[in-house]
Scaffold this motif. Structure first.
Motif, short mmCIF file in Angstrom:
data_model
loop_
_atom_site.label_atom_id
_atom_site.label_comp_id
_atom_site.label_asym_id
_atom_site.label_seq_id
_atom_site.Cartn_x
_atom_site.Cartn_y
_atom_site.Cartn_z
N SER A 184 -5.39 11.44 -2.93
CA SER A 184 -4.79 12.08 -4.10
C SER A 184 -4.80 11.17 -5.33
N GLY A 185 -5.51 10.06 -5.23
CA GLY A 185 -5.66 9.17 -6.38
C GLY A 185 -4.66 8.04 -6.47
N HIS A 186 -3.95 7.76 -5.37
CA HIS A 186 -2.92 6.73 -5.39
C HIS A 186 -3.32 5.49 -4.59
N GLY A 187 -4.61 5.18 -4.57
CA GLY A 187 -5.09 4.03 -3.81
C GLY A 187 -4.52 2.72 -4.29
N GLU A 188 -4.42 2.53 -5.60
CA GLU A 188 -3.92 1.28 -6.15
C GLU A 188 -2.45 1.06 -5.78
N GLU A 189 -1.67 2.15 -5.80
CA GLU A 189 -0.27 2.03 -5.40
C GLU A 189 -0.14 1.64 -3.93
N MET A 190 -0.98 2.23 -3.07
CA MET A 190 -0.92 1.90 -1.65
C MET A 190 -1.37 0.46 -1.40
N LYS A 191 -2.34 -0.01 -2.19
CA LYS A 191 -2.76 -1.41 -2.08
C LYS A 191 -1.61 -2.35 -2.44
N ASN A 192 -0.89 -2.04 -3.51
CA ASN A 192 0.22 -2.89 -3.94
C ASN A 192 1.37 -2.89 -2.94
N ILE A 193 1.64 -1.74 -2.33
CA ILE A 193 2.68 -1.65 -1.30
C ILE A 193 2.32 -2.55 -0.12
N ALA A 194 1.08 -2.45 0.35
CA ALA A 194 0.65 -3.27 1.48
C ALA A 194 0.68 -4.76 1.15
N LYS A 195 0.26 -5.11 -0.07
CA LYS A 195 0.25 -6.50 -0.49
C LYS A 195 1.67 -7.05 -0.56
N HIS A 196 2.58 -6.27 -1.10
CA HIS A 196 3.99 -6.65 -1.20
C HIS A 196 4.56 -6.96 0.18
N TRP A 197 4.33 -6.04 1.13
CA TRP A 197 4.88 -6.21 2.48
C TRP A 197 4.26 -7.42 3.19
N ALA A 198 2.93 -7.52 3.15
CA ALA A 198 2.25 -8.61 3.86
C ALA A 198 2.66 -9.97 3.31
N PHE A 199 2.83 -10.06 1.99
CA PHE A 199 3.25 -11.31 1.38
C PHE A 199 4.64 -11.71 1.87
N LEU A 200 5.60 -10.77 1.84
CA LEU A 200 6.95 -11.07 2.30
C LEU A 200 6.97 -11.42 3.78
N TYR A 201 6.16 -10.75 4.56
CA TYR A 201 6.08 -10.99 6.00
C TYR A 201 5.66 -12.44 6.28
N ARG A 218 -9.74 1.92 11.31
CA ARG A 218 -10.39 2.59 12.46
C ARG A 218 -10.03 4.07 12.52
N GLU A 219 -8.95 4.45 11.82
CA GLU A 219 -8.55 5.86 11.81
C GLU A 219 -9.07 6.61 10.59
N ILE A 220 -9.05 5.97 9.41
CA ILE A 220 -9.38 6.72 8.19
C ILE A 220 -10.56 6.13 7.42
N GLY A 221 -11.13 5.02 7.89
CA GLY A 221 -12.27 4.44 7.17
C GLY A 221 -11.85 3.72 5.91
N LYS A 222 -12.61 3.89 4.84
CA LYS A 222 -12.38 3.16 3.59
C LYS A 222 -10.98 3.43 3.07
N ASN A 223 -10.24 2.35 2.75
CA ASN A 223 -8.88 2.53 2.23
C ASN A 223 -8.41 1.26 1.52
N GLU A 224 -7.66 1.45 0.46
CA GLU A 224 -7.15 0.32 -0.32
C GLU A 224 -5.96 -0.36 0.36
N PHE A 225 -5.29 0.35 1.26
CA PHE A 225 -4.12 -0.21 1.93
C PHE A 225 -4.49 -1.48 2.70
N SER A 226 -5.57 -1.44 3.47
CA SER A 226 -5.98 -2.61 4.25
C SER A 226 -6.38 -3.77 3.33
N GLN A 227 -7.00 -3.45 2.20
CA GLN A 227 -7.33 -4.50 1.23
C GLN A 227 -6.05 -5.21 0.78
N GLY A 228 -5.01 -4.43 0.52
CA GLY A 228 -3.75 -5.01 0.09
C GLY A 228 -3.11 -5.88 1.16
N LEU A 229 -3.20 -5.46 2.42
CA LEU A 229 -2.65 -6.26 3.51
C LEU A 229 -3.25 -7.65 3.53
#
Length: 329
Positions: free
Chosen positions: A48-65, A120-131
């Motif tokens: 739906s066009g929210h790839g950048e937001e999902m990347k930032n969410i993943a990056k935020h979480w992985a950094f804190l982790y 492995r479930e959805i293929g190309k995604n910005e979320f994994s890049q953010g992680l």
């Protein structure tokens, strides 16, 4: 160490509504969720066009982790050795991916993965890049910029450049996190370990399944960050419903459906759960010892609330969330 071995040796400690991983010092509060719900939410948001937001969410979480949950002694190990040995074993043994390798040349870092969780479930995604960006930014004390990505369902390759400036993301602090997640008295026997013993859940290799559906385990802060920053939260209920309607007998009684929901929330580590069904048709879900995140912002259970709402659609599609009350600890 395999997940089954971690349970046997009490490295992963389970209790009523609570899962704690003691491999990391200090302890971290884990939760579980059906993989389909999380991945379809990520996929829906990205499509739906929210790839950048999902990347930032993943990056935020992985950094804190990485910043908050790694033992200090680990930081003395060179990052490439740490990732290629210790963390690779941890991530593969809990089923997050099948293999992983990192190489570094100056400020350029390359990561290759095999069958990583989201991709492995959805293929190309910005979320994994953010992680991966969050992991590297925390370890190298330098903001890691993704400059090239190849993502396929079975294999991925990421290239990052370390910037000259660090990434700074504040947290509520590990002492407060541990204090909030202190276990109180338990009153029943609905724990993840008991569910495995009774074969309600099945371990296949290092992955957890319920009625053929994979379940993923991870530190809970991600869902609080999604609650604050995630797009399309209103879509989570329908995604949840589509998942549960395939595994829950539609002919079972309301009482059985509610009983399963209560046990599932507790087994999955979301807290000691009580569900009240009022004569006017209202359902009240009350939780104690719920998981608190490490993020600086207030804890936010919007994602979980909508997962529960989607489950309740099995009883009546007209249910809505009329009120959420959070009593701060």
């Amino acid at each position: 160490m395999k997940l089954s071995e971690s349970l046997r040796k009490n490295i992963i400690e389970t209790g009523i509504g609570r899962i704690v991983n003691k491999f990391h010092l200090p302890k971290r509060r884990n939760v579980m969720i059906f993989e389909e719900i999380l991945t379809n939410y990520i996929k829906t948001s990205i499509n739906s066009g929210h790839g950048e937001e999902m990347k930032n969410i993943a990056k935020h979480w992985a950094f804190l982790y990485i910043k908050n949950f790694l033992p200090k002694i680990i930081t003395r190990i060179p990052n490439e050795i740490f990732l290629n040995t210790i963390m690779r074993n941890v991530w593969t043994n809990i089923g997050l991916l099948d293999n992983f390798k990192i190489t570094r040349k100056g400020k350029i870092i390359t990561i290759t993965t095999l069958n990583e969780g989201i991709s492995r479930e959805i293929g190309k995604n910005e979320f994994s890049q953010g992680l991966w960006s969050g992991v590297l930014s925390a370890l190298y004390n330098s903001d890691a910029e993704n400059i090239e990505t190849y993502q396929y369902k079975n294999t991925c390759k990421y290239t990052f450049r370390l910037k000259d400036t660090p990434l700074n993301i504040s947290s509520k602090g590990i002492d407060r996190y541990c204090d909030f997640n202190t276990l109180h008295k338990q009153f029943s026997n609905s724990s993840f370990e008991n569910a495995l013993k009774s074969k309600t859940f099945v371990l296949k290799g290092n992955r957890i399944f319920f009625r053929g559906k994979p379940v993923v385990m991870g530190e809970n802060t991600l869902f609080h960050i999604i609650g604050h920053k995630g797009p399309l939260i209103e879509k989570v209920a329908e995604i949840s419903y589509e998942c549960f309607r395939k595994i829950i007998d539609k002919t079972s009684s309301m009482e059985r459906k509610i009983f399963f929901l209560k046990n599932m929330l507790q087994i999955f580590g979301w807290g000691q759960t009580t569900i009240f069904y009022r004569s006017n048709g209202d359902i009240i879900v009350s939780m104690k010892n719920q998981p608190y995140g490490i993020q600086k912002e207030e804890d936010n259970w919007k994602f979980l609330s909508n997962v529960v709402l989607g489950y309740l659609f099995l009883c009546d599609k007209n249910y809505t969330i009329s009120k959420t009350v959070h009593r701060p600890k």
